[in-house]
Design an enzyme around this catalytic site. Structure first.
Site, PDB file in Angstrom:
ATOM      1  CB  CYS A   1      -0.621   0.199   1.148  1.00  0.00           C
ATOM      2  SG  CYS A   1      -1.661  -1.498   2.036  1.00  0.00           S
ATOM      3  CB  ALA A   2       3.487   1.388  -2.044  1.00  0.00           C
ATOM      4  CB  ALA A   3       0.077   6.242  -2.872  1.00  0.00           C
ATOM      5  N   PRO A   4       1.465   7.661  -0.142  1.00  0.00           N
ATOM      6  CG  PRO A   4       1.458   9.544   0.175  1.00  0.00           C
ATOM      7  CD  PRO A   4       0.888   8.221   0.554  1.00  0.00           C
TER       8      PRO A   4
ATOM      9  CG  ASP B   1      -2.168   3.128  -3.324  1.00  0.00           C
ATOM     10  OD1 ASP B   1      -1.947   2.706  -1.855  1.00  0.00           O
ATOM     11  OD2 ASP B   1      -3.683   3.570  -3.688  1.00  0.00           O
TER      12      ASP B   1
ATOM     13  CB  CYS C   1      -0.863   6.160  10.929  1.00  0.00           C
ATOM     14  SG  CYS C   1      -2.369   6.366   9.825  1.00  0.00           S
TER      15      CYS C   1
END
Length: 796
Positions: free
Chosen positions: A184-187, A215, A321
């Site tokens: 889940c790379a973005a941004p 993403d 997060c």
């Protein structure tokens, strides 16, 4: 809406803004800061406090400090790109110039707080500051500091990134030969860290490892491309898939198809984001326990898909997060339980010394948004069992719970080191997952195989559904499936083409991307390039590709050998958004200069080790001339430089600066620039922000004072003195396209889970006008070649 109505609305808007800024807070102009004119959000949430007090994630006696920290603004954090040879020069420039200017600075009678290095980040390459945008605008010294940060961020030399989000890549322990998946790379700030680690040795242009950054959001993929392109790596591929069903990929190993398993996986899943309350203050009023209950299942599916694709002995970092154990320990405990010993939590207590952390918890409860608590699954009434799942509860068997070592998880609390809240767990895969024991592998050599005729094979774990719910493919069905895919893919693979899926049945979602076409070995296009630049025989020309199958090839890109293998063997499965770096661009005047293609600056550090001709070593004064003047005459350069280029044919050249150890006051890192030698002139083909970067490193003042209202439109003295040359016909177009991506970047917060934009000092101050238009602009920014065949403008 009609034209008259729009005009009336425009006339009313300034008045409405003035009324709003004068009311509410009662401060008028004093309130006209970043959020001036809007009612202040009350940072209170009774349910939040009740929930986390009961979960006991905060040590006794620290609750008040915890809540006080959550109500304070989050410091802005920057990270210096570590793998570039001039990282030390940037750090030196920051400490000796910009930080020193702030040392005794006062704004409105208050002393400016100095930026501080993060104690746990290696080599002082990460810093945080409490400077707000409002303060940054009040002093020329601070404005210079801000311009420095914005410009260096655009170059890729500095990344704006929240402190806690730097932790997962560090705990992955990446080596240059690792195959890495970012699910889940973005941004893309964590992806950038991973790329830096691959290129730890700058003397190796093509490390054996690579990063596949995925993403699910197509628009965010283009923001991810923008972030990755700043680092100019041939080892990054951006793909667009649902992380919970990302397909298994195949690679060719000595003529056999084998499933690609990753050495490292970063699983930074979507989350409720209550650890980001300090920057995303909307969370205060929107937070409920329902958010975590809705996300738990998705998080578990993504993590499960990740460990399926992890190689034995590999390491996966799961992070959120969020502070919520339903999104954290519950996911890890469920994953460990169904792995039946195939996974274990790594003990990372000795890693990142200086980082204050809390251990994972072993007991927690589940709460509904109405405040109703449940301690066990058996207590949940049947009408609530669609909202609450068994995997949300802690394991009851003490021995099994103890064996999981959940205390090895890491929870970062905001008040410990003035950060956001965060959770990290590091998993090691010891053996195949129980449901993948019969996972088939195809070791079938293809008839008449050549290097360009690999085809795609598939297996049970191609990601169409969660592997725990779908049985593996029966072995007697394999040959049939393999044959079908061979028939559909072989023709394109023979040509070295990796494009959109040809069959409707296998077509992937989203926009249609331009194909990736590798140059064949005997392509006549390459011979004059090889001769003109005297390329080394070891140059991997098979890794060159274009983005068009027809017409003139205007740009040549390059990927690593390992990514080429992935591309050629998975065109039916993958939706590739972007890969490769531009290394050559076609000259607008054709071949009259000896070669139809000139060097591109973004790929020069990759190409330079293979080039043996047309290299000119220049002194630091020559570099300053090249970077500050548009098209300087040869007579302006040193006699040594004039002598070297005198007998050289016109065309693209390499300009190399080597530092002199006997002159410590000069720039002490090497610089490689793309240039162009004309009949009587010598110029550099370098983007504007990169020019400013090099000039700063050489001690040239490039600060541009902002014009005040009523001032003339003329250039300031500083702007005229250090105005970067317009280097290419297409540079104006490049700047506009980069602005479009920057506007999208301002819309999408750097590190929050699809949340509002972060108000940090380093953020580029642009607002998005229309995200759909941004998507269109950035799409053309990446896939321009086949769409702009009739123009000679240079675009990225």
């Amino acid at each position: 809406m009609g034209r008259r109505a729009r005009d009336r609305r425009r006339q009313l808007q300034p008045q409405q803004r003035r009324e709003r800024s004068g009311g509410g807070g009662g401060g008028g102009d004093d309130q006209a800061g970043w959020a001036g004119g809007y009612p202040e959000i009350v940072k209170e949430n009774e349910l939040f406090e009740r929930y986390y007090r009961e979960q006991r994630i905060v040590p006794d006696g620290e609750w008040d400090a915890f809540m006080a920290a959550l109500r304070e603004p989050l410091p802005a954090t920057l990270r210096i790109t570590g793998y570039k040879s001039h990282a030390r020069e940037i750090l030196h420039c920051l400490k000796e110039k910009y930080f020193r200017e702030l040392q005794h600075l006062e704004v409105d009678g208050q002393k400016v707080e100095m930026p501080q290095a993060l104690s746990w980040y290696p080599e002082e390459l990460a810093w945080h500051t409490n400077l707000s945008r409002k303060i940054l605008r009040k002093s020329p010294q601070l404005e210079r500091f801000h311009q420095f940060l914005v410009s260096e961020t655009e170059c890729g030399n500095i990344s704006r990134q929240e402190a806690v989000s730097m932790i997962p890549p560090l705990l992955l322990n990446v080596n240059p030969d690792h195959k890495i998946l970012d699910m889940c790379a973005a941004p893309g700030s964590k992806t950038a860290q991973l790329i830096e680690m691959l290129h730890a040795d700058m003397n190796v242009p093509f490390p054996k490892g690579f990063v596949i950054a995925n993403d699910v959001d197509n628009k965010r993929c283009y923001l991810l491309v923008h972030q990755a392109k700043r680092l100019n790596s041939p080892c990054i591929m951006v793909v667009n898939h649902d992380a919970s069903s990302i397909p298994n990929l195949q690679v060719d190993v000595d003529g056999r198809k084998e499933t690609l398993f990753y050495d490292r996986i970063l699983c930074d899943v979507p989350c409720s984001g209550d650890g980001t309350m300090r920057k995303n203050i909307d969370v205060w009023k929107k937070w409920t326990t329902q958010n975590s209950l809705q996300l738990h299942g998705l998080q578990l599916r993504i993590a499960t898909r990740g460990v399926e694709q992890l190689a034995e002995g590999g390491r996966m970092v799961y992070s959120t997060c969020s502070l919520n154990p339903i999104e954290n320990e519950a996911v890890i405990a469920s994953l460990l339980e169904k792995s039946q010993g195939a996974l274990e939590l790594a003990d990372v207590s000795s890693e990142l010394p200086g980082l204050k952390r809390m251990p994972g918890i072993t007991k927690w409860k589940v709460m509904l948004k109405d405040g109703q608590w449940f301690e066990e699954w058996k207590d949940v009434p049947s009408n609530r069992q669609t909202q609450i799942r068994p995997t949300m509860f802690p394991i009851k068997e003490e021995e099994k719970l103890k064996a999981m070592n959940l205390e090895r998880c890491i929870r970062i609390l905001p008040h410990h080191q003035n950060t956001g809240g965060f959770f990290v767990a590091v998993l090691i895969k010891k053996s195949p997952m129980p449901w993948n024991k019969r996972q088939p592998k195809v070791h079938q050599k293809l008839p008449g195989k050549t290097e360009d005729t690999e085809v795609t094979a598939t297996n049970a774990g191609d990601g169409s559904e969660d592997a725990t719910e779908k049985p593996t493919l029966a072995e007697d069905e394999e040959p049939k499936k393999v044959q079908e895919l061979q028939n559909s893919d072989t023709e394109q693979s023979k040509k070295g083409v990796c494009g959109p899926p040809p069959s409707k049945k296998m077509k992937l979602f989203g926009f249609k991307e331009d194909p990736f076409v590798f140059l064949p070995e005997d392509d006549p296009l390459f011979l004059p390039i090889q001769k003109f630049y005297a390329l080394d025989p070891s140059f991997p020309k098979m890794n060159l590709l274009t983005r068009t199958q027809e017409g003139k090839k205007r740009q040549l890109y390059m990927v690593s050998k390992e990514l080429r293998n992935v591309l050629l063997n998975n065109s039916e499965k993958m939706k590739v958004i972007n890969t490769g770096i531009k290394v050559w661009s076609r000259n607008s005047d054709g071949e009259q200069f000896g070669c139809a293609f000139r060097l591109a600056q973004e790929g020069i550090y990759t190409l330079y080790p293979f080039i043996h001709a047309r290299i000119v070593n220049v002194c630091i004064e020559d570099v300053k001339i090249l970077l500050t003047q548009e098209n300087p005459f040869l007579s302006k350069f040193s006699s040594e430089t004039q002598r070297k280029v005198k007998d050289m044919a016109m065309g693209s050249i390499v300009l190399k600066y080597e530092p002199d150890p006997e002159k410590p006051d000069d720039l002490q890192c090497p610089i490689v620039l793309c240039g162009w030698q004309g009949k009587t002139s010598l110029r550099a083909f370098v983007p504007k922000n990169e020019r400013l970067h090099y000039l700063r490193m050489m001690g040239v003042e490039v600060f541009k004072a902002k014009r005040k209202e009523g001032e003339s439109e003329g250039k300031t003295e500083e702007e005229v003195q250090c105005r970067p040359a317009q280097t290419e016909e297409g540079m104006d177009v490049e700047d506009k396209e980069r602005d479009a991506v920057t506007k999208m970047e301002a819309e999408i917060d750097e590190e929050s889970p699809r949340s509002p934009v972060e108000s940090s000092a380093m953020e580029i101050e642009n607002k998005s006008e229309d995200s759909d238009q941004c998507s269109k602009n950035t799409n053309s920014h990446i896939n321009q070649e086949s769409k702009d065949m009739n123009t000679n403008n240079v675009k990225d």
